[in-house]
Design an enzyme around this catalytic site. Structure first.
Site, PDB file in Angstrom:
ATOM      1  N   VAL A  58       0.864  -1.180   0.000  1.00  0.00           N
ATOM      2  CA  VAL A  58       0.000   0.000   0.000  1.00  0.00           C
ATOM      3  C   VAL A  58       0.902   1.232   0.000  1.00  0.00           C
ATOM      4  CG1 VAL A  58      -1.800   1.275   1.202  1.00  0.00           C
ATOM      5  CG2 VAL A  58      -1.823  -1.229   1.231  1.00  0.00           C
ATOM      6  N   GLU A 170      -3.224   1.774  -2.363  1.00  0.00           N
ATOM      7  CA  GLU A 170      -2.774   3.160  -2.200  1.00  0.00           C
ATOM      8  C   GLU A 170      -3.599   3.864  -1.133  1.00  0.00           C
ATOM      9  OE1 GLU A 170      -5.430   5.198  -3.025  1.00  0.00           O
ATOM     10  OE2 GLU A 170      -6.387   3.333  -3.717  1.00  0.00           O
ATOM     11  N   GLY A 312     -10.132   1.559  -2.113  1.00  0.00           N
ATOM     12  CA  GLY A 312      -8.699   1.581  -2.309  1.00  0.00           C
ATOM     13  C   GLY A 312      -8.011   0.667  -1.317  1.00  0.00           C
ATOM     14  N   GLU A 313      -6.777   1.039  -0.951  1.00  0.00           N
ATOM     15  CA  GLU A 313      -5.971   0.290   0.021  1.00  0.00           C
ATOM     16  C   GLU A 313      -5.516  -1.072  -0.487  1.00  0.00           C
ATOM     17  OE1 GLU A 313      -8.053  -0.138   3.734  1.00  0.00           O
ATOM     18  OE2 GLU A 313      -8.576   1.984   3.888  1.00  0.00           O
ATOM     19  N   GLY A 314      -5.895  -1.467  -1.692  1.00  0.00           N
ATOM     20  CA  GLY A 314      -5.633  -2.817  -2.161  1.00  0.00           C
ATOM     21  C   GLY A 314      -6.677  -3.814  -1.720  1.00  0.00           C
TER      22      GLY A 314
END
Length: 345
Positions: A58, A170, A312-314
């Site tokens: 991340v 991200e 997000g964050e993966g």
């Protein structure tokens, strides 16, 4: 910066297809799992692929445009607060990585804060946030090169430790704005069709965001003629670092797990530099952010999941990973008609 991404060798394709077809099932009955098994087998050049030390990185970074209040309802400080949350194990990506036995690495690519050392934190900070690209380029060309190279180095490290499958996530307040600008450039799509609500702007806020980013685009576009120049003008340090990491991962013949809107924006830049990178990518989901579907169509990509995720964050990578693991497991462990003494059609 040179890359050595090679298209997938098709030498084993017929052998892999035969392995898949003669499992104890009708031909094609496992649908997309069969496509994934084929892809990973070709990436690893084997009929018995293994997913080793799955890792999600991340990348976190701040954006100068966030300080204007024109593109996000959240203050810039939320980026650093969320990084602290990741390190304390309290975010969605922590939960899903723990559930699915995925290693998690948080990369400070350019957060406007300082962090104490932590086992899951990598300090790769280029600067404490980008410049406000409504008045200047987001970064210098030297910073862009540095971010790309640091992304490469991070991937080389995890690869040397035995990882062969890597997901990208991200965190960065206002990074949907950078992603929209990059999408507009790389796909030649009008900016208003690239901009979404991000962290949740209302109708008035969305219109302000569109107008702001249209001005930003027009300010810089005449000076952009290469992917590097687009990243320099519009990127975030986390986006550029992801781009470098993706290029390196594909050059090492790793399997790349692609998350949502911002991660795919980084991939658009990498794809513009090295189109063969797509051979190594699995698109984990279709984001709820409005531009993501158009990105996927541009790349001719089929996402595994459509759950309306836009965090997000993966997180899309982590949630999709068990499906990807299933594709490898059936190839390696499922009986064939011959071994199970089952009559074929």
């Amino acid at each position: 910066m040179t890359t050595t991404i090679t298209p997938l060798s098709r030498d084993l394709q017929n052998e892999l297809q035969e392995e898949i077809n003669f499992k104890t099932k009708p031909i094609g009955a496992l649908g997309s799992l069969e496509k994934i098994a084929m892809q990973i087998g070709l990436i690893q050049n084997t009929t018995t692929p293994v997913l080793s030390k799955p890792t999600i990185m991340v990348f976190a970074g701040d954006h100068g445009i966030a300080t204007t209040g024109k593109v996000s309802p959240y203050p810039q400080e939320v980026t650093q607060q969320m990084v602290f949350n990741f390190l304390q194990g309290g975010a969605a990506i922590n939960v899903f990585c723990k559930q699915n036995n995925i290693l998690l690495n948080i990369v400070d690519a350019g957060v406007n804060a300082d962090f104490e050392a932590h086992p899951q934190l990598t300090n790769a900070k280029i600067a404490k946030g980008t410049q406000d690209y409504s008045t200047a380029k987001a970064m210098t060309s030297e910073q862009c090169q540095e971010a790309l190279e640091k992304g490469r180095q991070l991937v080389r490290k995890v690869y040397s430790e035995g990882c062969n499958v890597i997901g990208f996530g991200e965190m960065g307040i206002s990074n949907t704005s950078s992603a929209a600008l990059l999408m507009s450039y790389f796909t030649n799509t009008p900016i208003e069709n690239c901009v979404g609500r991000g962290t949740g702007v209302d109708d008035k806020g969305l219109q302000t965001k569109i107008e702001t980013l249209r001005k930003v685009y027009n300010l810089h576009i005449d000076a952009i003629s290469t992917p590097m120049e687009a990243l320099t003008a519009f990127g975030g340090f986390e986006i550029v670092m992801m781009c470098g990491a993706m290029l390196e991962a594909a050059s090492l013949k790793m399997t790349l797990l692609i998350d949502g809107f911002i991660v795919t924006a980084a991939l658009l830049a990498a794809h513009a530099m090295e189109s063969d990178i797509l051979d190594y990518c699995i698109f984990c989901h279709n984001s709820g952010e409005q531009g993501h579907q158009k990105m996927l169509e541009f790349l001719n990509a089929e996402p595994l999941l459509n759950l309306g995720l836009r965090l997000g964050e993966g997180t899309g990578c982590a949630v999709a990973f068990p499906i990807i693991q299933s594709s490898v497991n059936f190839l390696n462990e499922m009986a064939t008609f011959k071994s199970a003494n089952v009559s074929e059609a």
